[in-house]
Design a protein around this motif. Structure first.
Motif, mmCIF file in Angstrom:
data_model
loop_
_atom_site.group_PDB
_atom_site.id
_atom_site.type_symbol
_atom_site.label_atom_id
_atom_site.label_comp_id
_atom_site.label_asym_id
_atom_site.label_seq_id
_atom_site.Cartn_x
_atom_site.Cartn_y
_atom_site.Cartn_z
ATOM 1 N N PRO A 187 -43.100 -20.837 -46.592
ATOM 2 C CA PRO A 187 -42.589 -20.782 -45.218
ATOM 3 C C PRO A 187 -41.668 -19.590 -45.012
ATOM 4 C CG PRO A 187 -42.592 -23.042 -45.992
ATOM 5 C CD PRO A 187 -42.936 -22.182 -47.178
ATOM 6 N N LEU A 188 -41.739 -19.033 -43.802
ATOM 7 C CA LEU A 188 -40.909 -17.883 -43.442
ATOM 8 C C LEU A 188 -39.479 -18.292 -43.147
ATOM 9 C CD1 LEU A 188 -43.449 -16.170 -41.037
ATOM 10 C CD2 LEU A 188 -42.997 -15.582 -43.414
ATOM 11 N N ALA A 189 -39.272 -19.530 -42.731
ATOM 12 C CA ALA A 189 -37.935 -20.021 -42.430
ATOM 13 C C ALA A 189 -37.985 -21.534 -42.337
ATOM 14 C CB ALA A 189 -37.401 -19.432 -41.118
ATOM 15 N N ALA A 246 -37.528 -28.274 -39.232
ATOM 16 C CA ALA A 246 -38.644 -27.437 -38.773
ATOM 17 C C ALA A 246 -38.888 -26.330 -39.788
ATOM 18 C CB ALA A 246 -38.329 -26.834 -37.405
ATOM 19 N N TYR A 247 -40.149 -25.918 -39.898
ATOM 20 C CA TYR A 247 -40.444 -24.710 -40.658
ATOM 21 C C TYR A 247 -41.677 -24.042 -40.082
ATOM 22 C CZ TYR A 247 -43.798 -27.446 -43.569
ATOM 23 O OH TYR A 247 -44.826 -28.233 -44.032
ATOM 24 N N ILE A 248 -41.852 -22.765 -40.438
ATOM 25 C CA ILE A 248 -42.951 -21.979 -39.879
ATOM 26 C C ILE A 248 -43.667 -21.239 -40.999
ATOM 27 C CG2 ILE A 248 -41.491 -19.948 -39.372
ATOM 28 C CD1 ILE A 248 -43.155 -19.671 -36.741
ATOM 29 N N LEU A 249 -44.999 -21.230 -40.906
ATOM 30 C CA LEU A 249 -45.874 -20.595 -41.888
ATOM 31 C C LEU A 249 -46.717 -19.534 -41.191
ATOM 32 C CD1 LEU A 249 -47.341 -23.963 -43.180
ATOM 33 C CD2 LEU A 249 -45.746 -22.611 -44.502
ATOM 34 N N HIS A 250 -47.122 -18.529 -41.940
ATOM 35 C CA HIS A 250 -48.031 -17.508 -41.412
ATOM 36 C C HIS A 250 -49.337 -17.574 -42.196
ATOM 37 C CE1 HIS A 250 -49.255 -13.076 -40.817
ATOM 38 N NE2 HIS A 250 -49.578 -13.757 -39.740
ATOM 39 N N TRP A 251 -50.451 -17.750 -41.456
ATOM 40 C CA TRP A 251 -51.772 -17.880 -42.066
ATOM 41 C C TRP A 251 -52.664 -16.712 -41.675
ATOM 42 C CZ3 TRP A 251 -52.635 -21.806 -45.410
ATOM 43 C CH2 TRP A 251 -51.860 -22.961 -45.300
ATOM 44 N N PRO A 252 -53.608 -16.309 -42.533
ATOM 45 C CA PRO A 252 -54.600 -15.310 -42.118
ATOM 46 C C PRO A 252 -55.520 -15.833 -41.027
ATOM 47 C CG PRO A 252 -54.519 -15.508 -44.517
ATOM 48 C CD PRO A 252 -53.706 -16.637 -43.964
ATOM 49 N N GLY A 253 -55.847 -17.147 -41.077
ATOM 50 C CA GLY A 253 -56.753 -17.723 -40.084
ATOM 51 C C GLY A 253 -56.852 -19.221 -40.266
ATOM 52 N N LEU A 254 -57.603 -19.880 -39.376
ATOM 53 C CA LEU A 254 -57.719 -21.334 -39.406
ATOM 54 C C LEU A 254 -58.470 -21.829 -40.638
ATOM 55 C CD1 LEU A 254 -58.469 -22.312 -35.683
ATOM 56 C CD2 LEU A 254 -56.447 -22.927 -37.036
ATOM 57 N N ASP A 255 -59.473 -21.101 -41.096
ATOM 58 C CA ASP A 255 -60.237 -21.554 -42.256
ATOM 59 C C ASP A 255 -59.340 -21.647 -43.487
ATOM 60 O OD1 ASP A 255 -62.513 -21.702 -40.724
ATOM 61 O OD2 ASP A 255 -63.347 -19.791 -41.423
ATOM 62 N N GLU A 256 -58.523 -20.629 -43.708
ATOM 63 C CA GLU A 256 -57.603 -20.634 -44.855
ATOM 64 C C GLU A 256 -56.595 -21.779 -44.735
ATOM 65 O OE1 GLU A 256 -59.077 -16.413 -44.316
ATOM 66 O OE2 GLU A 256 -58.356 -18.019 -43.002
ATOM 67 N N ARG A 257 -56.146 -22.004 -43.505
ATOM 68 C CA ARG A 257 -55.185 -23.094 -43.275
ATOM 69 C C ARG A 257 -55.798 -24.439 -43.646
ATOM 70 N NH1 ARG A 257 -54.647 -26.731 -39.085
ATOM 71 N NH2 ARG A 257 -52.546 -27.630 -38.875
ATOM 72 N N MET A 258 -56.992 -24.720 -43.135
ATOM 73 C CA MET A 258 -57.614 -26.013 -43.384
ATOM 74 C C MET A 258 -57.896 -26.216 -44.875
ATOM 75 S SD MET A 258 -57.737 -27.534 -40.489
ATOM 76 C CE MET A 258 -58.885 -28.865 -40.820
#
Length: 234
Positions: A42-44, A58-70
């Motif tokens: 997580p970024l924060a 709360a926290y926030i993540l950065h993903w390349p795309g939805l497929d990688e996330r799932m």
């Protein structure tokens, strides 16, 4: 340059007395499991001290795309070590009231411009802003060109402006702001309410669209957690 990909903002409404336990879990126990599953660090992390959900982590993540996330979340929730940690942390008692997951992309109107100034770390603000559905793109432009410059001039640092693509109450913009202190924030929003440029923009919007492009906002005041801070903006 604007970062590509998607951001995932996760909001956990907690039982107040269990919030320290959740912080401990995310600071100490979850990171190795995230790494093993391919969930990005997580970024924060934050907890909320004012807003619609006050006992909130709360926290926030950065993903390349939805497929990688799932795929990554699938591996995480299939890990038996996670479920053991989950049971150990809960101790047979409830920790969580409910959770909210928002998937965001960088606003088409947002262009991150690093200033070189030190990041304000004492107070962050999460704003979820309702937009006029038939003119959402123009509403993003209004936020980026009128509203955010106004509060930046009053002392805010804009960490990011996002378009919410998954979650409730669409269309919505999500802004993350940093402030040096609460007094600066209160004065800035009071100045925004009477700013001539903002008022002129809203009047022009009402003339063109019959109503303002930018609607009501939910605001959450956040304390950055001392662990895991990697935020560099959108």
């Amino acid at each position: 340059m604007k970062a590509q990909g998607l951001w995932e903002l996760r909001l956990y409404e907690m039982l107040p007395r269990r919030l320290p336990d959740m912080h401990h879990q995310f600071a100490r126990e979850v990171p190795p499991l995230f790494e093993r599953a391919g969930v990005p660090a997580p970024l924060a992390y934050w907890d909320c001290f004012a807003g619609p959900m006050t006992a909130m982590l709360a926290y926030i993540l950065h993903w390349p795309g939805l497929d990688e996330r799932m795929a990554a979340w699938g591996r995480f929730y299939a890990d038996p070590q996670w479920w053991k940690q989950y049971e150990d942390a809960h101790g047979g008692e409830q920790m969580l009231e409910r959770s909210h997951v928002l998937v965001l992309r960088a606003s088409p109107a947002w262009s991150a411009t690093p200033t070189g100034a030190p990041l304000h770390t004492g107070l962050h603000e999460l704003r979820m802003v309702d937009l006029l559905p038939q003119a959402a793109e123009a509403a993003h432009d209004a936020l980026a060109q009128v509203d955010l410059p106004c509060i930046e001039a009053q002392g805010a640092q804009v960490l990011g402006l996002f378009d919410q693509v998954i979650g409730q109450h669409l269309p919505r913009a999500v802004a993350l702001l940093a402030w040096p202190d609460l007094a600066t924030r209160e004065a800035a929003w009071a100045a925004h309410a009477v700013d001539p440029a903002v008022q002129a923009a809203r009047a022009s919007e009402r003339k063109t669209h019959g109503t303002a492009l930018v609607g009501s906002a939910e605001a959450f005041l956040l304390r950055p957690a001392p662990y895991g801070a990697r935020w560099t903006g959108a």
